[in-house]
Enzyme design. Sequence first.
Site, PDB file in Angstrom:
ATOM      1  N   HIS A  43       0.903  -1.252   0.144  1.00  0.00           N
ATOM      2  CA  HIS A  43      -0.066   0.102  -0.101  1.00  0.00           C
ATOM      3  C   HIS A  43       0.760   1.241   0.150  1.00  0.00           C
ATOM      4  O   HIS A  43       1.955   1.506   0.441  1.00  0.00           O
ATOM      5  CB  HIS A  43      -1.005   0.136   1.092  1.00  0.00           C
ATOM      6  CG  HIS A  43      -0.451   0.243   2.461  1.00  0.00           C
ATOM      7  ND1 HIS A  43      -0.935  -0.743   3.379  1.00  0.00           N
ATOM      8  CD2 HIS A  43      -0.241   1.480   3.053  1.00  0.00           C
ATOM      9  CE1 HIS A  43      -0.167  -0.127   4.582  1.00  0.00           C
ATOM     10  NE2 HIS A  43       0.189   1.150   4.459  1.00  0.00           N
ATOM     11  N   GLU A 103      -4.943   0.550  -0.279  1.00  0.00           N
ATOM     12  CA  GLU A 103      -4.788  -0.851  -0.022  1.00  0.00           C
ATOM     13  C   GLU A 103      -4.864  -1.802  -1.430  1.00  0.00           C
ATOM     14  O   GLU A 103      -5.253  -1.124  -2.348  1.00  0.00           O
ATOM     15  CB  GLU A 103      -5.684  -1.330   1.007  1.00  0.00           C
ATOM     16  CG  GLU A 103      -5.779  -0.774   2.374  1.00  0.00           C
ATOM     17  CD  GLU A 103      -4.669  -1.398   3.086  1.00  0.00           C
ATOM     18  OE1 GLU A 103      -3.785  -1.929   2.746  1.00  0.00           O
ATOM     19  OE2 GLU A 103      -4.755  -1.210   4.579  1.00  0.00           O
TER      20      GLU A 103
HETATM   21  C1  GLP Z   1       0.982   3.493   6.953  1.00  0.00           C
HETATM   22  C2  GLP Z   1       0.862   4.934   6.340  1.00  0.00           C
HETATM   23  C3  GLP Z   1       1.766   4.793   4.810  1.00  0.00           C
HETATM   24  C4  GLP Z   1       3.236   4.144   5.342  1.00  0.00           C
HETATM   25  C5  GLP Z   1       3.006   2.886   5.658  1.00  0.00           C
HETATM   26  C6  GLP Z   1       4.456   2.135   6.120  1.00  0.00           C
HETATM   27  O1  GLP Z   1       0.029   2.914   7.108  1.00  0.00           O
HETATM   28  N1  GLP Z   1      -0.367   5.287   5.979  1.00  0.00           N
HETATM   29  O2  GLP Z   1       1.815   6.062   4.267  1.00  0.00           O
HETATM   30  O3  GLP Z   1       3.858   4.381   4.175  1.00  0.00           O
HETATM   31  O4  GLP Z   1       1.790   2.620   6.701  1.00  0.00           O
HETATM   32  O5  GLP Z   1       4.569   2.620   7.191  1.00  0.00           O
HETATM   33  P1  GLP Z   1       6.075   2.504   8.062  1.00  0.00           P
HETATM   34  O6  GLP Z   1       6.844   3.466   7.498  1.00  0.00           O
HETATM   35  O7  GLP Z   1       5.791   2.684   9.474  1.00  0.00           O
HETATM   36  O8  GLP Z   1       6.473   0.866   7.813  1.00  0.00           O
END
Ligand code: GLP
Length: 245
Positions: A138, A143
């Site tokens: 995503h 999603e």
């Molecule tokens: C979240 C955000 C995204 C982000 C992703 C990964 O749900 N909505 O914008 O890129 O998940 O998160 P992380 O960087 O903590 O792995």
Amino acid sequence: MRIIEAANYKEMSVKAAQLVIEKVRSSDCMTLGLATGGTPKGLYEELILDHRMNGTSYQCVTTFNLDEYIGLSKDDPNSYYQYMYTNFFSHIDIPLKNTHIPSGQAVDVQAECKRYDSQVKDSGGIDLQILGIGENGHIGFNEPGTSFSSGTHLVELTSSTREANARYFSSFDEVPRQAITMGISGIMKSKEILLLVSGVSKQDAMKKLFEGQVTEKFPASILNEHGNVTVIADTDALKLVKPSR
Ligand code: GLP
């Protein structure tokens, strides 16, 4: 897609900051698209450090964030508004009126989505969009299965995304079930995209991104069709990707 390999999370953050700083310093005014999550935190830290040491100014920068949870107020410590304020905006000289995040408390969510898309358009579009990636591919909160032609919209979060983000909440049940996210078509309209990726949990996602097909089942795959994408990923994230990249 240009791929830049970084030795680790710190190096990924430093390299990303160099790219963002150069862009901010070389433009009179610009529009930045911003992401939340664990991945860009190091980038924001580097940008704050540079602002303090070298005076890079954000007075004429406008920002648009990718997403916000439905039901959380701006004051909620888990809202993306608070994330941005605490991790970035309160430490630099950006006027808060220049910062935009979809409202997670809009009474009319559809109207809020339309309003957000118009605001991005009226600002002249996003010059540089920062992205992270979920383990399921995503981007923003788009999603798997999201239409590539989607604008800003309401999403039902998958349980895998809620589980991945549960670490920020006191329990899994507290993780909101819905969010507003900029759509894939909105993200693809950005003039330039910078995707940051770190850690072994993103290995499969990187393999799919570079070696798989472009499919709505893996939202980030659409980035292969954008003409100006830089991926800065650390060695852990790139372990399953063939060296021919
Ligand atoms: C979240 C955000 C995204 C982000 C992703 C990964 O749900 N909505 O914008 O890129 O998940 O998160 P992380 O960087 O903590 O792995």
